[in-house]
Design a protein around this motif. Sequence first.
Motif, PDB file in Angstrom:
ATOM      1  N   PHE A 142       0.824  -1.206   0.000  1.00  7.53           N
ATOM      2  CA  PHE A 142       0.000   0.000   0.000  1.00  7.53           C
ATOM      3  C   PHE A 142       0.860   1.259   0.000  1.00  7.53           C
ATOM      4  O   PHE A 142       2.018   1.234   0.403  1.00  7.53           O
ATOM      5  N   GLY A 143       0.247   2.377  -0.394  1.00  6.25           N
ATOM      6  CA  GLY A 143       0.914   3.671  -0.296  1.00  6.25           C
ATOM      7  C   GLY A 143       2.238   3.711  -1.005  1.00  6.25           C
ATOM      8  O   GLY A 143       3.175   4.371  -0.567  1.00  6.25           O
ATOM      9  N   ALA A 144       2.303   2.986  -2.130  1.00  4.36           N
ATOM     10  CA  ALA A 144       3.578   2.816  -2.825  1.00  4.36           C
ATOM     11  C   ALA A 144       3.583   3.426  -4.220  1.00  4.36           C
ATOM     12  O   ALA A 144       4.618   3.448  -4.885  1.00  4.36           O
ATOM     13  N   GLY A 145       2.424   3.887  -4.705  1.00  5.19           N
ATOM     14  CA  GLY A 145       2.349   4.394  -6.068  1.00  5.19           C
ATOM     15  C   GLY A 145       2.304   3.284  -7.105  1.00  5.19           C
ATOM     16  O   GLY A 145       2.656   3.500  -8.257  1.00  5.19           O
ATOM     17  N   LEU A 146       1.826   2.091  -6.688  1.00  2.00           N
ATOM     18  CA  LEU A 146       1.816   0.930  -7.580  1.00  2.00           C
ATOM     19  C   LEU A 146       0.410   0.543  -8.035  1.00  2.00           C
ATOM     20  O   LEU A 146       0.257  -0.386  -8.834  1.00  2.00           O
ATOM     21  N   GLY A 147      -0.609   1.203  -7.521  1.00  3.35           N
ATOM     22  CA  GLY A 147      -1.973   0.990  -8.015  1.00  3.35           C
ATOM     23  C   GLY A 147      -2.604  -0.318  -7.619  1.00  3.35           C
ATOM     24  O   GLY A 147      -3.523  -0.783  -8.292  1.00  3.35           O
ATOM     25  N   GLY A 148      -2.174  -0.919  -6.510  1.00  2.00           N
ATOM     26  CA  GLY A 148      -2.681  -2.229  -6.141  1.00  2.00           C
ATOM     27  C   GLY A 148      -4.183  -2.269  -5.901  1.00  2.00           C
ATOM     28  O   GLY A 148      -4.877  -3.168  -6.382  1.00  2.00           O
ATOM     29  N   GLY A 149      -4.710  -1.312  -5.154  1.00  2.00           N
ATOM     30  CA  GLY A 149      -6.150  -1.270  -4.884  1.00  2.00           C
ATOM     31  C   GLY A 149      -6.962  -1.061  -6.144  1.00  2.00           C
ATOM     32  O   GLY A 149      -8.018  -1.681  -6.332  1.00  2.00           O
ATOM     33  N   SER A 150      -6.475  -0.209  -7.027  1.00  4.00           N
ATOM     34  CA  SER A 150      -7.168   0.041  -8.290  1.00  4.00           C
ATOM     35  C   SER A 150      -7.176  -1.208  -9.163  1.00  4.00           C
ATOM     36  O   SER A 150      -8.162  -1.511  -9.834  1.00  4.00           O
ATOM     37  N   ALA A 151      -6.057  -1.932  -9.156  1.00  2.00           N
ATOM     38  CA  ALA A 151      -5.984  -3.175  -9.930  1.00  2.00           C
ATOM     39  C   ALA A 151      -6.990  -4.188  -9.403  1.00  2.00           C
ATOM     40  O   ALA A 151      -7.690  -4.856 -10.177  1.00  2.00           O
ATOM     41  N   ASP A 152      -7.082  -4.330  -8.072  1.00  6.72           N
ATOM     42  CA  ASP A 152      -8.033  -5.270  -7.489  1.00  6.72           C
ATOM     43  C   ASP A 152      -9.458  -4.937  -7.926  1.00  6.72           C
ATOM     44  O   ASP A 152     -10.247  -5.832  -8.264  1.00  6.72           O
ATOM     45  N   ALA A 153      -9.798  -3.654  -7.929  1.00  5.56           N
ATOM     46  CA  ALA A 153     -11.140  -3.236  -8.325  1.00  5.56           C
ATOM     47  C   ALA A 153     -11.412  -3.538  -9.795  1.00  5.56           C
ATOM     48  O   ALA A 153     -12.464  -4.086 -10.154  1.00  5.56           O
ATOM     49  N   ALA A 154     -10.483  -3.187 -10.664  1.00  3.96           N
ATOM     50  CA  ALA A 154     -10.666  -3.403 -12.097  1.00  3.96           C
ATOM     51  C   ALA A 154     -10.770  -4.885 -12.427  1.00  3.96           C
ATOM     52  O   ALA A 154     -11.595  -5.304 -13.254  1.00  3.96           O
ATOM     53  N   PHE A 155      -9.939  -5.693 -11.779  1.00  5.30           N
ATOM     54  CA  PHE A 155      -9.991  -7.137 -12.038  1.00  5.30           C
ATOM     55  C   PHE A 155     -11.286  -7.743 -11.502  1.00  5.30           C
ATOM     56  O   PHE A 155     -11.795  -8.713 -12.067  1.00  5.30           O
ATOM     57  N   THR A 156     -11.823  -7.181 -10.428  1.00  2.39           N
ATOM     58  CA  THR A 156     -13.131  -7.632  -9.951  1.00  2.39           C
ATOM     59  C   THR A 156     -14.189  -7.424 -11.025  1.00  2.39           C
ATOM     60  O   THR A 156     -15.001  -8.315 -11.307  1.00  2.39           O
ATOM     61  N   LEU A 157     -14.186  -6.253 -11.639  1.00  7.30           N
ATOM     62  CA  LEU A 157     -15.139  -5.978 -12.714  1.00  7.30           C
ATOM     63  C   LEU A 157     -14.968  -6.968 -13.861  1.00  7.30           C
ATOM     64  O   LEU A 157     -15.951  -7.508 -14.387  1.00  7.30           O
ATOM     65  N   LYS A 158     -13.721  -7.213 -14.246  1.00  4.94           N
ATOM     66  CA  LYS A 158     -13.468  -8.119 -15.374  1.00  4.94           C
ATOM     67  C   LYS A 158     -13.861  -9.550 -15.031  1.00  4.94           C
ATOM     68  O   LYS A 158     -14.411 -10.279 -15.869  1.00  4.94           O
ATOM     69  N   MET A 159     -13.588  -9.987 -13.814  1.00  2.00           N
ATOM     70  CA  MET A 159     -13.953 -11.335 -13.402  1.00  2.00           C
ATOM     71  C   MET A 159     -15.465 -11.528 -13.407  1.00  2.00           C
ATOM     72  O   MET A 159     -15.983 -12.541 -13.898  1.00  2.00           O
ATOM     73  N   LEU A 160     -16.189 -10.583 -12.859  1.00  2.00           N
ATOM     74  CA  LEU A 160     -17.644 -10.682 -12.818  1.00  2.00           C
ATOM     75  C   LEU A 160     -18.227 -10.663 -14.224  1.00  2.00           C
ATOM     76  O   LEU A 160     -19.181 -11.404 -14.519  1.00  2.00           O
ATOM     77  N   ASN A 161     -17.663  -9.835 -15.080  1.00  2.00           N
ATOM     78  CA  ASN A 161     -18.134  -9.766 -16.462  1.00  2.00           C
ATOM     79  C   ASN A 161     -17.959 -11.112 -17.171  1.00  2.00           C
ATOM     80  O   ASN A 161     -18.852 -11.585 -17.891  1.00  2.00           O
ATOM     81  N   HIS A 162     -16.818 -11.741 -16.939  1.00  2.00           N
ATOM     82  CA  HIS A 162     -16.533 -13.031 -17.579  1.00  2.00           C
ATOM     83  C   HIS A 162     -17.341 -14.166 -16.945  1.00  2.00           C
ATOM     84  O   HIS A 162     -17.965 -14.965 -17.661  1.00  2.00           O
TER      85      HIS A 162
END
Length: 267
Positions: free
Chosen positions: A91-111
């Motif tokens: 966390f707090g690293a500038g690596l976008g981990g939380g955003s990635a988790d959210a986006a992949f959740t959307l993609k997983m549910l869509n699939h």
Amino acid sequence: MIAFPNAKINIGLNVVAKRPDGYHNLETVFYPVKLSDALELVEADKTELSVSGIKVDGDPENNLIFKAYSLLKQDFQLPELRFHLHKTIPFGAGLGGGSADAAFTLKMLNHRYELNLTDEQLISYAARLGADCPFFIRNRATFAHGIGDQFEPVELDLSEYSIVIVKPGFSVSTVEAYRNIVPMKPDFNLRGLANLPVEEWQENIKNNFEKSVFPIYPQIQELKNKLYELGAVYAAMSGSGSAVFGIFRHLPMDLDNSLPKGIFIYR
């Protein structure tokens, strides 16, 4: 169903102007890296989120995974689901981990539930969760501008290099990073990053936040300098920190022992 949300690094980050709404206009290149979390979803009697690996603070209902699920459930009939996140991206690293988790959740549910959402529709949902969430829908090198939410593809391929990410045992808050930032017009247009040899990036590609963050956290600057000492052809802080990455043609043989103890290292 299991997916592996990956991190990103910022190659260059220019704060170009302060907006009337209080936000800042940025220019940066997002580049995906292989460092990833693991995210599993299974149908359950009750929707819940469990976490292993790096500790995740806060209520699960405020987690972006939960918010992504809730967002799609407003428009689609989704079952109750149990999510398990094994957290590896710090966390707090500038690596976008939380955003990635959210986006992949959307993609997983869509699939998984055959929602038949296009990339453009998924991007629209992701934008409601965070400025850089849409990047992880297509998950490829991208020039980002505006508040970091407007995207243009960049034909950048670093597969011939090794990327090392290091992070000290503390984070840098976005508020803190912006406190002393001075917007300025960049000398180099990051849209042309792919046309500039990586060996020339050190003199041309800057992260404006280093000027505001390094005086407060000299340890981050020391990590950047150390990566150059170890042979990186380019090194910089990612986003507003606190992680630093180095791009190497050849990794040092004793990399882990050459860096300070007690820091996160990904290679």
